[in-house]
Design a protein around this motif. Structure first.
Motif, PDB file in Angstrom:
ATOM      1  N   GLY A 256       0.807  -1.216   0.000  1.00 18.16           N
ATOM      2  CA  GLY A 256       0.000   0.000   0.000  1.00 18.16           C
ATOM      3  C   GLY A 256       0.833   1.256   0.000  1.00 18.16           C
ATOM      4  N   GLY A 257       2.121   1.122   0.321  1.00 13.68           N
ATOM      5  CA  GLY A 257       2.990   2.282   0.322  1.00 13.68           C
ATOM      6  C   GLY A 257       3.123   2.917  -1.044  1.00 13.68           C
ATOM      7  N   ALA A 258       3.013   2.113  -2.102  1.00 20.18           N
ATOM      8  CA  ALA A 258       3.090   2.672  -3.458  1.00 20.18           C
ATOM      9  C   ALA A 258       1.941   3.624  -3.722  1.00 20.18           C
ATOM     10  CB  ALA A 258       3.093   1.537  -4.486  1.00 20.18           C
ATOM     11  N   VAL A 259       0.750   3.278  -3.223  1.00 24.52           N
ATOM     12  CA  VAL A 259      -0.418   4.135  -3.424  1.00 24.52           C
ATOM     13  C   VAL A 259      -0.305   5.401  -2.593  1.00 24.52           C
ATOM     14  CG1 VAL A 259      -2.925   4.271  -3.229  1.00 24.52           C
ATOM     15  CG2 VAL A 259      -1.837   2.124  -3.934  1.00 24.52           C
ATOM     16  N   VAL A 260       0.099   5.230  -1.323  1.00 24.81           N
ATOM     17  CA  VAL A 260       0.202   6.384  -0.435  1.00 24.81           C
ATOM     18  C   VAL A 260       1.254   7.360  -0.937  1.00 24.81           C
ATOM     19  CG1 VAL A 260       0.798   7.133   1.904  1.00 24.81           C
ATOM     20  CG2 VAL A 260      -0.609   5.102   1.561  1.00 24.81           C
ATOM     21  N   ALA A 261       2.394   6.838  -1.383  1.00 24.75           N
ATOM     22  CA  ALA A 261       3.459   7.708  -1.876  1.00 24.75           C
ATOM     23  C   ALA A 261       3.005   8.478  -3.109  1.00 24.75           C
ATOM     24  CB  ALA A 261       4.709   6.881  -2.184  1.00 24.75           C
ATOM     25  N   ASP A 262       2.260   7.824  -3.993  1.00 26.25           N
ATOM     26  CA  ASP A 262       1.776   8.490  -5.193  1.00 26.25           C
ATOM     27  C   ASP A 262       0.780   9.585  -4.833  1.00 26.25           C
ATOM     28  OD1 ASP A 262       1.673   8.692  -8.086  1.00 26.25           O
ATOM     29  OD2 ASP A 262      -0.357   7.901  -7.931  1.00 26.25           O
ATOM     30  N   LEU A 263      -0.107   9.323  -3.858  1.00 27.07           N
ATOM     31  CA  LEU A 263      -1.070  10.333  -3.427  1.00 27.07           C
ATOM     32  C   LEU A 263      -0.358  11.507  -2.766  1.00 27.07           C
ATOM     33  CD1 LEU A 263      -3.936   8.092  -1.986  1.00 27.07           C
ATOM     34  CD2 LEU A 263      -3.919   9.336  -4.151  1.00 27.07           C
ATOM     35  N   ALA A 264       0.633  11.199  -1.938  1.00 23.22           N
ATOM     36  CA  ALA A 264       1.373  12.265  -1.262  1.00 23.22           C
ATOM     37  C   ALA A 264       2.123  13.121  -2.264  1.00 23.22           C
ATOM     38  CB  ALA A 264       2.349  11.664  -0.252  1.00 23.22           C
ATOM     39  N   ASP A 265       2.656  12.474  -3.294  1.00 22.72           N
ATOM     40  CA  ASP A 265       3.409  13.189  -4.315  1.00 22.72           C
ATOM     41  C   ASP A 265       2.519  14.199  -5.028  1.00 22.72           C
ATOM     42  OD1 ASP A 265       5.712  13.531  -6.163  1.00 22.72           O
ATOM     43  OD2 ASP A 265       4.329  12.648  -7.603  1.00 22.72           O
ATOM     44  N   ARG A 266       1.228  13.910  -5.113  1.00 27.81           N
ATOM     45  CA  ARG A 266       0.312  14.785  -5.837  1.00 27.81           C
ATOM     46  C   ARG A 266      -0.421  15.770  -4.924  1.00 27.81           C
ATOM     47  NH1 ARG A 266      -0.926  12.565 -10.919  1.00 27.81           N
ATOM     48  NH2 ARG A 266       0.152  10.617 -11.312  1.00 27.81           N
ATOM     49  N   ASN A 267      -0.325  15.576  -3.606  1.00 30.02           N
ATOM     50  CA  ASN A 267      -1.098  16.427  -2.704  1.00 30.02           C
ATOM     51  C   ASN A 267      -0.195  17.207  -1.745  1.00 30.02           C
ATOM     52  OD1 ASN A 267      -4.057  15.702  -3.335  1.00 30.02           O
ATOM     53  ND2 ASN A 267      -3.094  13.705  -3.163  1.00 30.02           N
ATOM     54  N   ASN A 268       0.018  16.707  -0.534  1.00 36.01           N
ATOM     55  CA  ASN A 268       0.780  17.461   0.459  1.00 36.01           C
ATOM     56  C   ASN A 268       1.873  16.583   1.057  1.00 36.01           C
ATOM     57  OD1 ASN A 268       1.638  18.961   2.782  1.00 36.01           O
ATOM     58  ND2 ASN A 268      -0.258  20.148   2.618  1.00 36.01           N
ATOM     59  N   PRO A 269       3.065  16.552   0.477  1.00 36.98           N
ATOM     60  CA  PRO A 269       4.143  15.707   0.996  1.00 36.98           C
ATOM     61  C   PRO A 269       4.529  15.986   2.450  1.00 36.98           C
ATOM     62  CG  PRO A 269       4.645  16.427  -1.237  1.00 36.98           C
ATOM     63  CD  PRO A 269       3.436  17.185  -0.806  1.00 36.98           C
ATOM     64  N   PRO A 270       4.630  17.251   2.919  1.00 37.23           N
ATOM     65  CA  PRO A 270       5.012  17.460   4.323  1.00 37.23           C
ATOM     66  C   PRO A 270       4.048  16.835   5.326  1.00 37.23           C
ATOM     67  CG  PRO A 270       5.315  19.482   3.069  1.00 37.23           C
ATOM     68  CD  PRO A 270       4.577  18.537   2.178  1.00 37.23           C
ATOM     69  N   ILE A 271       2.749  16.989   5.085  1.00 30.18           N
ATOM     70  CA  ILE A 271       1.771  16.415   6.011  1.00 30.18           C
ATOM     71  C   ILE A 271       1.841  14.891   5.975  1.00 30.18           C
ATOM     72  CG2 ILE A 271      -0.697  16.108   6.439  1.00 30.18           C
ATOM     73  CD1 ILE A 271      -1.132  18.986   5.688  1.00 30.18           C
ATOM     74  N   THR A 272       1.969  14.320   4.773  1.00 28.39           N
ATOM     75  CA  THR A 272       2.059  12.873   4.664  1.00 28.39           C
ATOM     76  C   THR A 272       3.297  12.351   5.369  1.00 28.39           C
ATOM     77  OG1 THR A 272       0.939  12.962   2.528  1.00 28.39           O
ATOM     78  CG2 THR A 272       2.127  10.938   3.058  1.00 28.39           C
ATOM     79  N   GLN A 273       4.422  13.071   5.224  1.00 28.89           N
ATOM     80  CA  GLN A 273       5.625  12.607   5.893  1.00 28.89           C
ATOM     81  C   GLN A 273       5.468  12.632   7.411  1.00 28.89           C
ATOM     82  OE1 GLN A 273      10.374  13.493   6.061  1.00 28.89           O
ATOM     83  NE2 GLN A 273       8.914  14.955   6.823  1.00 28.89           N
ATOM     84  N   ALA A 274       4.856  13.688   7.932  1.00 28.08           N
ATOM     85  CA  ALA A 274       4.631  13.779   9.378  1.00 28.08           C
ATOM     86  C   ALA A 274       3.773  12.623   9.875  1.00 28.08           C
ATOM     87  CB  ALA A 274       3.981  15.119   9.724  1.00 28.08           C
ATOM     88  N   LEU A 275       2.689  12.329   9.147  1.00 28.76           N
ATOM     89  CA  LEU A 275       1.801  11.244   9.540  1.00 28.76           C
ATOM     90  C   LEU A 275       2.519   9.901   9.517  1.00 28.76           C
ATOM     91  CD1 LEU A 275      -1.004  10.126  10.205  1.00 28.76           C
ATOM     92  CD2 LEU A 275      -1.488  10.090   7.752  1.00 28.76           C
ATOM     93  N   MET A 276       3.290   9.658   8.448  1.00 27.72           N
ATOM     94  CA  MET A 276       3.961   8.373   8.322  1.00 27.72           C
ATOM     95  C   MET A 276       5.102   8.220   9.334  1.00 27.72           C
ATOM     96  SD  MET A 276       2.309   6.632   6.255  1.00 27.72           S
ATOM     97  CE  MET A 276       0.799   7.098   5.395  1.00 27.72           C
ATOM     98  N   LEU A 277       5.783   9.312   9.662  1.00 31.03           N
ATOM     99  CA  LEU A 277       6.811   9.224  10.700  1.00 31.03           C
ATOM    100  C   LEU A 277       6.196   8.914  12.065  1.00 31.03           C
ATOM    101  CD1 LEU A 277       9.290  12.106   9.781  1.00 31.03           C
ATOM    102  CD2 LEU A 277       9.805   9.662   9.890  1.00 31.03           C
ATOM    103  N   MET A 278       5.037   9.493  12.343  1.00 31.10           N
ATOM    104  CA  MET A 278       4.348   9.180  13.599  1.00 31.10           C
ATOM    105  C   MET A 278       3.913   7.721  13.630  1.00 31.10           C
ATOM    106  SD  MET A 278       4.371  11.844  15.535  1.00 31.10           S
ATOM    107  CE  MET A 278       3.082  11.476  16.719  1.00 31.10           C
TER     108      MET A 278
END
Length: 421
Positions: A256-278
């Motif tokens: 599922g990381g492939a889907v999440v990374a693609d969505l983050a790439d098109r939307n808000n990478p900083p917020i996605t990175q914060a969520l995934m690091l948590m």
């Protein structure tokens, strides 16, 4: 010689990544408990050995762009496969820390060479608009490789030598697939094409921030990759074969990381990175809090797999976006940073396990992950550019690739200069 379509290339790349990253690199943590028992190795020694493939990965990553540019995608990927075969075979026959260390070191070189080779081939075979998505699919191959290792632990408990010998055979098959399907293109330039523009100060600054985040994520994740199976066996008193469910969870969720990374790439990478690091930090805390509860331990693996693969996919695509004309270099910097972070974290967590125990060591790394997540607003954004616009330099480089591909297929080369959009 038959060159694959974009979809076929993505699947081929995922298979090669499954071998080089999943089997040759990340499957090692799954076999730490039986390897430790058979070779009588301490946690500190295992932590040092676990850092060796990460160091060799970083060293190989330094020369990988040059190899891909000058020696071609096919030759570089085949060299990667050969190192994988040798490393996996050495691990299967290791008699102590030295031979085991040599084997995992060779496997690290395998992983360091593979991704730059595949991105160089991607520039020749895949349309530019598909680069991000194809990269995500290839990156998800790590999860496939991890899942392939799971049945060997469930049904061949203690037979880690035979398992690694079978991995070596799979790596050899990957070498032949590389020779047959990948083009032997290199980054040669036609006489009327200028070299890629120099990397600007703004690009370097954003690459530095990306690399710092990659380093810290790798540092935190080292605890799970190297010592999660060892934790549930020694602290939770589970059987060695039960650790396979952890890696199965990592592999399944990692897809599922492939889907999440693609969505983050098109939307808000900083917020996605914060969520995934948590989420990454939470997986460490959850495993340390319930090492004797298999369902909760497996759930922590699901959380970790989704978070880790999403983050590596996000870093990969960010590197490509920041250096659009240097595909064999763009993914190298964040991947090298992650590897260096894991190399630094592995001996630290091994030392902490020996001094304060598994639970406190994992809790310490969890706290670091939370602190890093708080700095996610500094995550680099892409340079402002038209995504589908091709520069004169990129057109010339693509023509050079087309020239080599047509020569390999035995067709005459007809150079036709493309106009700007």
């Amino acid at each position: 010689m038959r060159f694959p379509s974009s979809t076929a290339f993505a699947l081929l790349g995922a298979g090669l990544i499954a071998i080089s990253f999943g089997l040759a690199r990340f499957a090692f943590g799954l076999f730490v408990p039986p390897i430790r028992a058979d070779l009588s190795l301490s946690p500190h020694v295992i932590g040092i050995i676990g850092a060796l493939p990460l160091i060799s990965f970083a060293l190989a990553s330094v020369v990988a762009p040059w190899c891909a540019d000058r020696r071609g995608a096919r030759n570089t990927a085949m060299a990667s496969g050969v190192f994988g075969v040798v490393g996996l075979a050495l691990i299967s026959q290791s008699a102590g820390a030295l031979s085991l260390g040599l084997g995992v070191f060779a496997c690290g070189i395998c992983t360091g060479l593979m991704m730059p080779a595949l991105t160089a081939a991607m520039q020749a075979l895949v349309r530019r608009s598909m680069h991000g998505r194809v990269s995500s699919v290839m990156n998800a191959g790590t999860s496939v490789g991890v899942m392939v290792a799971v049945p060997t632990v469930l049904f061949l408990a203690g037979a880690w030598r035979y398992t690694y010998a079978s991995f070596a055979v799979l790596a050899l098959i990957g070498v032949f697939a590389t020779w047959f399907f990948l083009p032997s293109v290199s980054r040669v330039m036609p006489s009327n094409a200028a070299p890629p523009p120099a990397i600007s100060a703004l690009q370097w600054w954003r690459l530095l921030r990306l690399s710092i985040f990659g380093f810290m994520m790798g540092f935190v994740s080292a605890a799970y990759w190297i010592f999660a199976p060892d934790l549930v066996v020694n602290l939770g008193e589970m059987s060695s074969d039960s650790t396979a469910w952890l890696w199965l969870g990592v592999g399944v969720a990692g897809l599922g990381g492939a889907v999440v990374a693609d969505l983050a790439d098109r939307n808000n990478p900083p917020i996605t990175q914060a969520l995934m690091l948590m989420m990454l930090a939470a997986s460490l805390a959850l495993l340390a809090a319930s090492p004797d509860n298999l369902p909760l331990a497996a759930f922590s693996a699901l959380v970790f797999g989704l978070a880790y693969m999403s983050l590596t996919g996000l870093y990969l695509m960010t590197g490509i976006r920041l250096l659009p004309g240097r595909l064999s270099m763009g993914p190298v910097l964040p991947f090298m940073a992650v590897s260096l972070g894991q190399a630094a974290g592995s001996p630290v967590v091994g030392m902490l396990v020996g001094q304060v125990g598994y639970a406190d060591a994992f809790g310490f790394f969890c706290a670091i992950g939370i602190v890093v997540a708080m700095f996610s607003p500094l995550y680099p954004r892409y340079l402002e550019q038209e995504p589908e616009e091709e520069t004169e330099d990129e057109t010339g480089l693509q023509a050079a690739y087309d020239y080599q591909l047509q020569n390999e297929e035995g067709e005459p080369y007809r150079y036709k200069r493309m106009s700007k959009h």
